[in-house]
Scaffold this active site. Structure first.
Site, PDB file in Angstrom:
ATOM      1  N   SER A  94       0.822  -1.215   0.000  1.00 10.63           N
ATOM      2  CA  SER A  94       0.000   0.000   0.000  1.00 10.63           C
ATOM      3  C   SER A  94       0.849   1.255   0.000  1.00 10.63           C
ATOM      4  O   SER A  94       1.668   1.453   0.887  1.00 10.63           O
ATOM      5  CB  SER A  94      -0.889   0.048   1.246  1.00 10.63           C
ATOM      6  OG  SER A  94      -1.669  -1.102   1.327  1.00 10.63           O
ATOM      7  N   TYR A 133      -8.974  -9.242   1.989  1.00  4.82           N
ATOM      8  CA  TYR A 133     -10.138  -8.459   2.438  1.00  4.82           C
ATOM      9  C   TYR A 133     -10.963  -7.890   1.288  1.00  4.82           C
ATOM     10  O   TYR A 133     -12.084  -7.453   1.476  1.00  4.82           O
ATOM     11  CB  TYR A 133      -9.736  -7.344   3.413  1.00  4.82           C
ATOM     12  CG  TYR A 133      -8.824  -6.265   2.857  1.00  4.82           C
ATOM     13  CD1 TYR A 133      -9.283  -5.331   1.928  1.00  4.82           C
ATOM     14  CD2 TYR A 133      -7.501  -6.167   3.283  1.00  4.82           C
ATOM     15  CE1 TYR A 133      -8.454  -4.343   1.426  1.00  4.82           C
ATOM     16  CE2 TYR A 133      -6.655  -5.188   2.791  1.00  4.82           C
ATOM     17  CZ  TYR A 133      -7.141  -4.275   1.857  1.00  4.82           C
ATOM     18  OH  TYR A 133      -6.321  -3.307   1.366  1.00  4.82           O
ATOM     19  N   GLU A 134     -10.386  -7.889   0.072  1.00  9.79           N
ATOM     20  CA  GLU A 134     -11.146  -7.400  -1.084  1.00  9.79           C
ATOM     21  C   GLU A 134     -12.156  -8.446  -1.564  1.00  9.79           C
ATOM     22  O   GLU A 134     -12.990  -8.150  -2.408  1.00  9.79           O
ATOM     23  CB  GLU A 134     -10.197  -7.052  -2.230  1.00  9.79           C
ATOM     24  CG  GLU A 134      -9.311  -5.854  -1.928  1.00  9.79           C
ATOM     25  CD  GLU A 134      -8.242  -5.657  -3.002  1.00  9.79           C
ATOM     26  OE1 GLU A 134      -8.528  -4.928  -3.957  1.00  9.79           O
ATOM     27  OE2 GLU A 134      -7.152  -6.232  -2.884  1.00  9.79           O
ATOM     28  N   ALA A 154       2.669  -1.992   4.315  1.00  8.88           N
ATOM     29  CA  ALA A 154       2.497  -1.001   5.373  1.00  8.88           C
ATOM     30  C   ALA A 154       1.901  -1.751   6.563  1.00  8.88           C
ATOM     31  O   ALA A 154       1.002  -2.564   6.382  1.00  8.88           O
ATOM     32  CB  ALA A 154       1.551   0.094   4.900  1.00  8.88           C
ATOM     33  N   HIS A 200      -5.595  -8.324  -2.067  1.00  7.43           N
ATOM     34  CA  HIS A 200      -5.793  -8.553  -0.636  1.00  7.43           C
ATOM     35  C   HIS A 200      -6.979  -9.480  -0.405  1.00  7.43           C
ATOM     36  O   HIS A 200      -7.994  -9.381  -1.087  1.00  7.43           O
ATOM     37  CB  HIS A 200      -6.060  -7.234   0.096  1.00  7.43           C
ATOM     38  CG  HIS A 200      -4.919  -6.273   0.066  1.00  7.43           C
ATOM     39  ND1 HIS A 200      -4.769  -5.352  -0.923  1.00  7.43           N
ATOM     40  CD2 HIS A 200      -3.868  -6.104   0.917  1.00  7.43           C
ATOM     41  CE1 HIS A 200      -3.667  -4.636  -0.694  1.00  7.43           C
ATOM     42  NE2 HIS A 200      -3.097  -5.079   0.408  1.00  7.43           N
ATOM     43  N   HIS A 206      -7.006   4.972   7.296  1.00  5.59           N
ATOM     44  CA  HIS A 206      -6.226   4.615   6.101  1.00  5.59           C
ATOM     45  C   HIS A 206      -5.507   5.825   5.508  1.00  5.59           C
ATOM     46  O   HIS A 206      -4.393   5.702   4.999  1.00  5.59           O
ATOM     47  CB  HIS A 206      -7.141   3.957   5.069  1.00  5.59           C
ATOM     48  CG  HIS A 206      -6.420   3.338   3.915  1.00  5.59           C
ATOM     49  ND1 HIS A 206      -5.482   2.335   4.068  1.00  5.59           N
ATOM     50  CD2 HIS A 206      -6.468   3.579   2.588  1.00  5.59           C
ATOM     51  CE1 HIS A 206      -5.006   1.989   2.886  1.00  5.59           C
ATOM     52  NE2 HIS A 206      -5.591   2.737   1.965  1.00  5.59           N
ATOM     53  N   ASN A 223       1.908   3.371  11.586  1.00 10.13           N
ATOM     54  CA  ASN A 223       1.172   3.846  12.760  1.00 10.13           C
ATOM     55  C   ASN A 223       1.502   2.928  13.926  1.00 10.13           C
ATOM     56  O   ASN A 223       2.028   1.831  13.724  1.00 10.13           O
ATOM     57  CB  ASN A 223      -0.342   3.826  12.495  1.00 10.13           C
ATOM     58  CG  ASN A 223      -0.857   2.436  12.143  1.00 10.13           C
ATOM     59  OD1 ASN A 223      -0.617   1.938  11.044  1.00 10.13           O
ATOM     60  ND2 ASN A 223      -1.516   1.798  13.083  1.00 10.13           N
ATOM     61  N   MET A 258      -2.354  -6.690   6.813  1.00 14.49           N
ATOM     62  CA  MET A 258      -3.410  -7.486   6.172  1.00 14.49           C
ATOM     63  C   MET A 258      -2.946  -8.131   4.870  1.00 14.49           C
ATOM     64  O   MET A 258      -3.741  -8.351   3.959  1.00 14.49           O
ATOM     65  CB  MET A 258      -4.629  -6.591   5.895  1.00 14.49           C
ATOM     66  CG  MET A 258      -5.193  -5.928   7.137  1.00 14.49           C
ATOM     67  SD  MET A 258      -6.480  -4.745   6.721  1.00 14.49           S
ATOM     68  CE  MET A 258      -6.695  -3.930   8.330  1.00 14.49           C
ATOM     69  N   SER A 259      -1.653  -8.440   4.778  1.00 14.86           N
ATOM     70  CA  SER A 259      -1.161  -8.996   3.503  1.00 14.86           C
ATOM     71  C   SER A 259       0.077  -9.857   3.731  1.00 14.86           C
ATOM     72  O   SER A 259       0.318 -10.319   4.842  1.00 14.86           O
ATOM     73  CB  SER A 259      -0.802  -7.840   2.560  1.00 14.86           C
ATOM     74  OG  SER A 259       0.316  -7.127   3.054  1.00 14.86           O
ATOM     75  N   HIS A 289      -3.260   1.977  -4.656  1.00 14.86           N
ATOM     76  CA  HIS A 289      -2.917   0.775  -5.407  1.00 14.86           C
ATOM     77  C   HIS A 289      -3.204   0.969  -6.890  1.00 14.86           C
ATOM     78  O   HIS A 289      -4.309   1.349  -7.256  1.00 14.86           O
ATOM     79  CB  HIS A 289      -3.756  -0.420  -4.954  1.00 14.86           C
ATOM     80  CG  HIS A 289      -3.551  -0.783  -3.515  1.00 14.86           C
ATOM     81  ND1 HIS A 289      -4.345  -0.318  -2.511  1.00 14.86           N
ATOM     82  CD2 HIS A 289      -2.623  -1.572  -2.924  1.00 14.86           C
ATOM     83  CE1 HIS A 289      -3.922  -0.804  -1.364  1.00 14.86           C
ATOM     84  NE2 HIS A 289      -2.874  -1.563  -1.575  1.00 14.86           N
TER      85      HIS A 289
END
Ligand code: NAG
Length: 289
Positions: free
Chosen positions: A39, A95-96, A123, A93, A264, A250, A226-227, A71
């Site tokens: 990301s 989550y997509e 990230a 991802h 985000h 973060n 998440m990846s 992206h």
């Protein structure tokens, strides 16, 4: 409207081969290094010289991207600092809504292209108290949390032409490549913000609760995202060497009295600040692989 990505998929050797052969017929480049840009880190692919670019939607059998801020969706071949590479500008991802096999589809294609080393960037949220926003973490190991729950990309029929049924993961992140990352960072004067630690994958897309962050810290994770983990599992299965780099965008919230809320946009803003350092590190590193 774009069709919804497929939620369950299984691919045969011939599918991966068809994609790889299509690419090989259209570029005379034979990269040994593949880079998956995380990301906000896709601008690395813009640094490539003598580019040959394929939008995902044009590549047979290749998954197509849903558009998420930060992206793009294209495969870029070219020279990074003189070294032939292939870059995924935009990854898939879980989550997509992609199946875990679809998320990892490109990795087997890379293997059939003749790629030997995979660099993955992402990230991530910092779980380790000693990490600062903007640190780069060399991934030493991972915790495959979706895998704990049955979402491992190798579930199902094992294709022996890629790898063994029960692949070893204790050497997932190549020791020599990790050492090379530290050596390169020293030469480039960016070792002051280089860390080494454990990356934990969660499915997302919701960020972690405070209780969940506490669990992950107890598990020994230093960063959460998440990846990455599915791609690494598949890469190791087919024998690629892996280097993983997480940009800490973060710090996760572990205090119930905190008013900090992760979002985000903030993650992307931090990424932009440190992205150049990460690019510099990767582009000097690839010449030594
Ligand atoms: C956090 O990072 C530091 C520095 O890399 C490391 O020494 C430490 O073991 C890590 N873990 C915890 C729980 O502090």
């Amino acid at each position: 409207m774009e069709p919804a990505p497929c939620c369950s998929a299984s691919y045969s050797y011939d599918d991966y081969k068809e994609t790889a052969d299509w690419l090989l017929a259209r570029t005379n480049k034979q990269p040994k290094v593949a880079i998956i840009c995380g990301s906000g880190l896709g601008s690395l692919a813009d640094l490539l010289k003598d580019k040959v670019v394929f939008p995902y939607k044009d590549i047979p059998r290749f998954p197509t991207s849903t558009v998420v801020a930060g992206h793009a969706g294209r495969l870029v071949f070219g020279k990074l600092n003189g070294r032939e590479c292939v870059c995924m500008q935009g990854r898939f991802h879980f989550y997509e809504g992609y199946s875990i096999q679809t998320v990892t589809y490109p990795v087997r294609v890379f293997s059939l292209l003749g790629v030997e080393s995979l660099i993955v960037t992402n990230a991530a949220g910092g779980l380790n108290d000693s990490y600062n926003v903007g640190d780069i973490m060399v991934i030493k190991d991972h915790i495959n949390l979706p895998g704990f729950c049955g979402q491992n990309p190798l579930v199902g029929h094992n294709d022996d032409s890629f790898g063994v049924r029960f692949p070893c993961m204790s050497d997932a992140y190549d020791r020599d490549l990790r050492a090379l990352a530290f050596q390169t960072a020293q030469e480039q004067n960016c070792d002051s913000f280089l860390q080494e630690g454990v990356y934990c994958m969660v499915a997302g897309p919701s960020y972690e609760t405070i209780a969940e962050c506490n669990v992950l810290q107890t598990f020994g994770a230093d960063a959460v995202g998440m990846s990455t983990v599915p791609e690494v599992v598949v890469a190791r299965h087919c024998g690629l060497r892996v280097l993983g780099l997480s940009l800490i965008t973060n710090k996760v919230v572990t205090d119930y009295d905190s008013d900090v809320k992760v979002n985000h946009e903030e993650v992307l803003a931090t990424t932009e600040i440190r992205a150049q350092d990460l690019q510099r590190l990767v582009s000097h590193l690839v010449t030594k692989i």
